[in-house]
Design a protein around this motif. Structure first.
Motif, short mmCIF file in Angstrom:
data_model
loop_
_atom_site.label_atom_id
_atom_site.label_comp_id
_atom_site.label_asym_id
_atom_site.label_seq_id
_atom_site.Cartn_x
_atom_site.Cartn_y
_atom_site.Cartn_z
N PHE A 15 0.77 -1.30 -0.09
CA PHE A 15 -0.16 -0.27 0.02
C PHE A 15 0.95 1.37 -0.12
O PHE A 15 0.63 2.28 -0.75
CB PHE A 15 -0.83 0.04 1.25
N GLU A 16 1.75 1.29 0.79
CA GLU A 16 2.89 2.48 0.79
C GLU A 16 3.42 2.73 -0.45
O GLU A 16 3.54 3.79 -1.03
CB GLU A 16 3.79 2.47 1.98
N ALA A 17 3.79 1.63 -1.07
CA ALA A 17 4.53 1.81 -2.11
C ALA A 17 3.53 2.26 -3.33
O ALA A 17 4.01 2.88 -4.40
CB ALA A 17 5.20 0.33 -2.70
N TYR A 18 2.32 1.51 -3.65
CA TYR A 18 1.29 2.13 -4.51
C TYR A 18 1.06 3.92 -4.28
O TYR A 18 0.85 4.68 -5.30
CB TYR A 18 -0.10 1.40 -4.24
N CYS A 19 1.10 4.23 -3.11
CA CYS A 19 0.94 5.76 -2.61
C CYS A 19 2.04 6.38 -3.31
O CYS A 19 1.92 7.39 -3.74
CB CYS A 19 1.08 6.13 -1.22
N TYR A 49 8.95 -3.31 -0.30
CA TYR A 49 8.54 -2.99 -1.84
C TYR A 49 9.20 -1.71 -2.27
O TYR A 49 9.68 -0.67 -1.30
CB TYR A 49 7.10 -2.68 -1.72
N GLY A 50 9.56 -1.76 -3.43
CA GLY A 50 10.10 -0.39 -4.05
C GLY A 50 9.23 0.02 -5.08
O GLY A 50 8.40 -0.59 -5.63
N VAL A 51 9.60 1.24 -5.83
CA VAL A 51 8.88 1.77 -6.83
C VAL A 51 9.87 2.21 -8.09
O VAL A 51 11.17 2.56 -7.71
CB VAL A 51 8.19 3.03 -6.67
N ARG A 52 9.68 1.87 -9.17
CA ARG A 52 10.58 2.09 -10.53
C ARG A 52 9.63 2.30 -11.53
O ARG A 52 8.41 2.28 -11.38
CB ARG A 52 11.25 1.00 -10.69
N PHE A 53 10.18 3.13 -12.59
CA PHE A 53 9.44 3.77 -13.78
C PHE A 53 10.41 3.72 -14.89
O PHE A 53 11.69 3.87 -14.79
CB PHE A 53 8.85 4.88 -13.50
N LEU A 54 9.72 3.69 -15.94
CA LEU A 54 10.52 3.81 -17.46
C LEU A 54 10.15 5.35 -17.96
O LEU A 54 8.91 5.61 -18.11
CB LEU A 54 10.04 2.74 -18.25
N PRO A 55 11.17 5.88 -18.08
CA PRO A 55 10.94 7.26 -18.77
C PRO A 55 10.80 7.06 -20.38
O PRO A 55 11.30 6.05 -20.89
CB PRO A 55 12.21 7.97 -18.42
#
Length: 66
Positions: A15-19, A49-55
């Motif tokens: 949940f924290e990661a989705y925030c 959990y971690g968060v990553r994104f593709l630019p």
């Protein structure tokens, strides 16, 4: 597959990661410089959990050219 940008922070719950995902998707500073095309939550071996994104690709190409 592209070059993932890993968002700072490790979270105890999904949940924290989705925030954090929602913050990344809404943040104007990130969109101007990296414009995420895909944002995801990933799980670390320790269970956090971690968060990553593709630019976008055009942003990556400009960054490599500099």
């Amino acid at each position: 597959m592209g070059d993932w940008v890993y968002f700072a922070g490790v979270y105890d719950t999904k949940f924290e990661a989705y925030c954090a995902v929602m913050w990344v998707e809404a943040d104007e500073r990130i969109r101007r410089s990296a414009r995420p095309t895909q944002v995801e939550v990933y799980r670390l071996r320790n269970g956090k959990y971690g968060v990553r994104f593709l630019p976008q690709q055009d942003v990556l190409q400009r960054a490599r050219a500099e």
